[in-house]
Design an enzyme around this catalytic site. Sequence first.
Site, PDB file in Angstrom:
ATOM      1  N   LYS A  14       0.834  -1.207   0.000  1.00  0.00           N
ATOM      2  CA  LYS A  14       0.000   0.000   0.000  1.00  0.00           C
ATOM      3  C   LYS A  14       0.865   1.251   0.000  1.00  0.00           C
ATOM      4  O   LYS A  14       2.033   1.231   0.384  1.00  0.00           O
ATOM      5  CB  LYS A  14      -0.999  -0.046   1.163  1.00  0.00           C
ATOM      6  N   ARG A  24      -2.998 -10.434   4.768  1.00  0.00           N
ATOM      7  CA  ARG A  24      -3.333 -10.600   3.346  1.00  0.00           C
ATOM      8  C   ARG A  24      -2.233  -9.924   2.539  1.00  0.00           C
ATOM      9  O   ARG A  24      -2.039  -8.719   2.655  1.00  0.00           O
ATOM     10  CB  ARG A  24      -4.697  -9.928   3.096  1.00  0.00           C
TER      11      ARG A  24
HETATM   12  N1  PMM Z   1      -7.148  -4.313   0.712  1.00  0.00           N
HETATM   13  C1  PMM Z   1      -7.425  -4.361  -0.603  1.00  0.00           C
HETATM   14  C2  PMM Z   1      -8.343  -5.286  -1.126  1.00  0.00           C
HETATM   15  N2  PMM Z   1      -8.959  -6.163  -0.314  1.00  0.00           N
HETATM   16  N3  PMM Z   1      -9.333  -7.021   1.842  1.00  0.00           N
HETATM   17  C3  PMM Z   1      -9.094  -6.986   3.157  1.00  0.00           C
HETATM   18  N4  PMM Z   1      -9.747  -7.860   3.975  1.00  0.00           N
HETATM   19  N5  PMM Z   1      -8.223  -6.106   3.714  1.00  0.00           N
HETATM   20  C4  PMM Z   1      -7.550  -5.192   2.951  1.00  0.00           C
HETATM   21  O1  PMM Z   1      -6.772  -4.395   3.526  1.00  0.00           O
HETATM   22  C5  PMM Z   1      -7.780  -5.189   1.552  1.00  0.00           C
HETATM   23  C6  PMM Z   1      -8.697  -6.133   1.020  1.00  0.00           C
HETATM   24  C7  PMM Z   1      -6.754  -3.395  -1.513  1.00  0.00           C
HETATM   25  O2  PMM Z   1      -5.490  -3.843  -1.855  1.00  0.00           O
HETATM   26  P1  PMM Z   1      -5.113  -4.476  -3.302  1.00  0.00           P
HETATM   27  O3  PMM Z   1      -5.851  -3.656  -4.327  1.00  0.00           O
HETATM   28  O4  PMM Z   1      -3.650  -4.293  -3.352  1.00  0.00           O
HETATM   29  O5  PMM Z   1      -5.518  -5.914  -3.294  1.00  0.00           O
END
Ligand code: PMM
Length: 264
Positions: free
Chosen positions: A205, A241
């Site tokens: 991020k 994650r």
């Molecule tokens: N962040 C993203 C997408 N899904 N799900 C959960 N549970 N927690 C998060 O912090 C989260 C998520 C956005 O990140 P990406 O676009 O890099 O996947």
Amino acid sequence: MTVVFGILNVTPDSFSDGGSFRDVDAAVEHALSLVDDGADFIDVGGESTRPGADRVDEDEEHERVLPVVEALAAHGVAVSVDTMRASTARLAAAAGAAVINDVSGGLADPDMHAVIADTSVDYVAMHWHGLDHAVPDYSNVVRDVRGELKQRVAELIVHGVDPARVIVDPGIGFAKNAEQNWQLLGHLDELSSLETRVLVGVSRKRFLAEFAAEGAPATDRDPATATISALAAQAGAWGVRVHDVASTRRALNVWHAWQRGATA
Ligand code: PMM
């Protein structure tokens, strides 16, 4: 041992352009390499959650996600599906998903909590403040996020969902600035008092850019991500994650050895 969710984006700029067999194969191949690296779950997402991103059409989301869920479940992989749509959650559960990961915590789709109640999947309720990620005027970000997550859990219980099936997530980077992200991470242990499992997602991020070389690609944020994974484990997180499973798994192994030393 802390659980690792490996991220598998099946959006057109990644593996899939709408679910053709070859694309499913490429997605499955990548997912299996993440499992080899130590992922416990593969988190399949067919819709970008970036600020202001256009919503993906419902049928399109189903076409992107469901064939991959079916294929991974057939390989015996534990699958999580990153979706804000109740219809996708229902179909994904029927296709073999074990977890629904809803970045909106149920706020984006009024049917989500009822669908979760109808299935036996576990449910990640993330803290969320709308699609535009606009930062609200928190009086105290840790207390406010905890309070709102507590509300999501209460709503799930009203719908008949056993809180043992619920995982809360502070939603790092969603409607929070860098300082607020750090406050939430530094007080992660306060979420434990909700008595649900806690998941943390910081992978690559933007607020981690300062710990990478200037102008470097997002992969340069993996060491910072792995460090936070170990610190989150120390603070009691159940899971993390991440994109780069290998570096996070190694960091968690180091934390585990440290823990063994501390309790010997
Ligand atoms: N962040 C993203 C997408 N899904 N799900 C959960 N549970 N927690 C998060 O912090 C989260 C998520 C956005 O990140 P990406 O676009 O890099 O996947």
